[in-house]
Scaffold this motif. Structure first.
Motif, short mmCIF file in Angstrom:
data_model
loop_
_atom_site.label_atom_id
_atom_site.label_comp_id
_atom_site.label_asym_id
_atom_site.label_seq_id
_atom_site.Cartn_x
_atom_site.Cartn_y
_atom_site.Cartn_z
N ASP A 1 13.24 13.97 2.27
CA ASP A 1 13.90 15.26 1.98
C ASP A 1 13.71 15.66 0.52
N SER A 2 13.79 14.68 -0.38
CA SER A 2 13.64 14.98 -1.80
C SER A 2 12.22 15.41 -2.14
N LEU A 3 11.24 14.63 -1.65
CA LEU A 3 9.84 14.97 -1.91
C LEU A 3 9.47 16.33 -1.34
N SER A 4 9.98 16.61 -0.14
CA SER A 4 9.64 17.87 0.53
C SER A 4 10.10 19.07 -0.27
N ARG A 5 11.16 18.93 -1.04
CA ARG A 5 11.66 20.04 -1.85
C ARG A 5 10.98 20.10 -3.21
N MET A 6 10.42 18.99 -3.65
CA MET A 6 9.71 18.99 -4.93
C MET A 6 8.28 19.48 -4.80
N LEU A 7 7.71 19.33 -3.62
CA LEU A 7 6.29 19.64 -3.45
C LEU A 7 5.94 21.13 -3.57
N PRO A 8 6.67 22.07 -2.93
CA PRO A 8 6.24 23.48 -2.98
C PRO A 8 6.01 24.03 -4.37
N PRO A 9 6.91 23.81 -5.35
CA PRO A 9 6.62 24.33 -6.69
C PRO A 9 5.36 23.73 -7.32
N LEU A 10 5.13 22.42 -7.10
CA LEU A 10 3.94 21.80 -7.65
C LEU A 10 2.68 22.28 -6.95
N LEU A 11 2.77 22.48 -5.64
CA LEU A 11 1.61 23.02 -4.90
C LEU A 11 1.28 24.42 -5.36
N ALA A 12 2.31 25.23 -5.59
CA ALA A 12 2.08 26.60 -6.08
C ALA A 12 1.45 26.56 -7.46
N LYS A 13 1.90 25.64 -8.32
CA LYS A 13 1.35 25.52 -9.66
C LYS A 13 -0.10 25.06 -9.64
N GLU A 14 -0.39 24.05 -8.80
CA GLU A 14 -1.75 23.53 -8.71
C GLU A 14 -2.67 24.56 -8.08
N GLY A 15 -2.14 25.29 -7.08
CA GLY A 15 -2.96 26.30 -6.41
C GLY A 15 -3.32 27.43 -7.36
N PHE B 1 0.84 -1.20 0.00
CA PHE B 1 0.00 0.00 0.00
C PHE B 1 0.87 1.25 0.00
N CYS B 2 0.36 2.29 -0.66
CA CYS B 2 1.06 3.57 -0.72
C CYS B 2 0.03 4.69 -0.65
N SER B 3 0.29 5.67 0.19
CA SER B 3 -0.67 6.76 0.36
C SER B 3 0.07 8.07 0.56
N LEU B 4 -0.35 9.10 -0.18
CA LEU B 4 0.20 10.44 -0.01
C LEU B 4 -0.91 11.38 0.42
N ILE B 5 -0.72 12.00 1.56
CA ILE B 5 -1.69 12.97 2.10
C ILE B 5 -0.99 14.32 2.19
N LEU B 6 -1.65 15.36 1.65
CA LEU B 6 -1.15 16.72 1.75
C LEU B 6 -2.06 17.54 2.65
N PHE B 7 -1.48 18.51 3.32
CA PHE B 7 -2.24 19.34 4.24
C PHE B 7 -2.54 20.70 3.60
N GLY B 8 -3.80 21.04 3.57
CA GLY B 8 -4.21 22.30 2.99
C GLY B 8 -5.68 22.29 2.63
N ASP B 9 -6.12 23.33 1.96
CA ASP B 9 -7.52 23.47 1.54
C ASP B 9 -7.74 22.67 0.27
N LYS B 10 -8.55 21.62 0.37
CA LYS B 10 -8.77 20.75 -0.80
C LYS B 10 -9.49 21.46 -1.93
N ASN B 11 -10.21 22.54 -1.63
CA ASN B 11 -10.89 23.29 -2.68
C ASN B 11 -9.91 24.10 -3.53
N ARG B 12 -8.71 24.28 -3.00
CA ARG B 12 -7.72 25.09 -3.70
C ARG B 12 -6.91 24.26 -4.70
N TYR B 13 -6.85 22.95 -4.46
CA TYR B 13 -6.01 22.09 -5.30
C TYR B 13 -6.88 21.06 -6.02
#
Length: 239
Positions: free
Chosen positions: A220-234, A120-132
């Motif tokens: 560490d790698s994922l944590s640095r990749m996420l902000p640009p993608l979150l900004a793009k999706e947002g 099993f594999c699960s990715l959960i992000l914290f934030g407003d789901k209506n924004r992404y």
């Protein structure tokens, strides 16, 4: 005339202590009297007596077998680490090519479920789901998640082992009942961004004693990749 050592008893017999002291003072004694090695008898675990030479040969063989097992274990560990390195390198290279959060999840699931053979594999992000507007990522409120996950998020390090039902339900949803052990990897870069969880049906697959260097590397790698993608999706979600 040479001086003779005084005897501690009236019969003039050598004591065991004197023999030991003499042999320690003359470590080359058996080199000059090699024939005695074949005459000295020692008890054996089988019950029969064997010569000192036979005993030494047995000890050398046991040491040889021990070192061979240790060498085999070291080689197997090196091969295991080499395979892990290749898989993790392949995972990170594919993650670097991900252009969206959806693609990131696809890469993670394909790597862990297929390449690493995890159940099993699960990715959960914290934030407003209506924004992404992403289809295959779970968005949750950080504070509500912290109430359930507690120090799994605040510790800043990967956790390996068994989880209680509440934590499993939050992390794995409908698959929670099938997860017997898991690795929970907080994703933090200035702030807590999310949590990556991988689970197994085997209760001893993830254990608290196992090393987490590889998991921390992925975190560490994922944590640095996420902000640009979150900004793009947002940005896409607000347009």
């Amino acid at each position: 005339m040479k001086n003779q050592a005084k005897r501690p008893n009236d019969q003039g017999e050598l004591t065991a202590e004197e023999v030991v002291a003499y042999l320690r003072a003359h470590p080359d004694f058996f080199v000059e009297h090699e024939y005695l090695l074949g005459e000295i008898k020692l008890p054996h675990r089988s019950g029969s007596a064997i010569s000192l030479v036979e005993r030494q040969v047995t000890l050398f063989r046991e040491q040889r077998d021990k070192y061979e097992r240790q060498l085999y274990d070291l080689i197997e560990t090196a091969r295991h680490n080499d395979r892990f390195f290749e898989k993790s390198k392949r995972l990170l290279m594919n993650l670097l090519e991900a252009q969206s959060l959806d693609e990131m999840v696809i890469v993670l699931e394909d790597s862990f479920l297929t390449d690493f053979n995890v159940d099993f594999c699960s990715l959960i992000l914290f934030g407003d789901k209506n924004r992404y507007p992403v289809s295959n990522i779970i968005m949750q409120d950080l504070e509500k998640s912290r109430d359930v996950l507690g120090d799994l998020l605040d510790g800043g390090r990967a956790y390996c082992g068994r989880l209680d039902d509440g934590k499993k339900e939050m992390l794995f949803g409908g698959d929670a009942n099938e997860v017997a052990s898991a690795a929970v990897i907080p994703l933090q870069y200035g702030e807590t961004l999310g949590v990556l969880s991988i689970g197994s049906r085997k209760g001893d697959y993830f254990q608290s004693s196992m090393g987490t260097l590889f998991l921390s590397y992925i975190s560490d790698s994922l944590s640095r990749m996420l902000p640009p993608l979150l900004a793009k999706e947002g940005t896409a979600g607000s347009s």
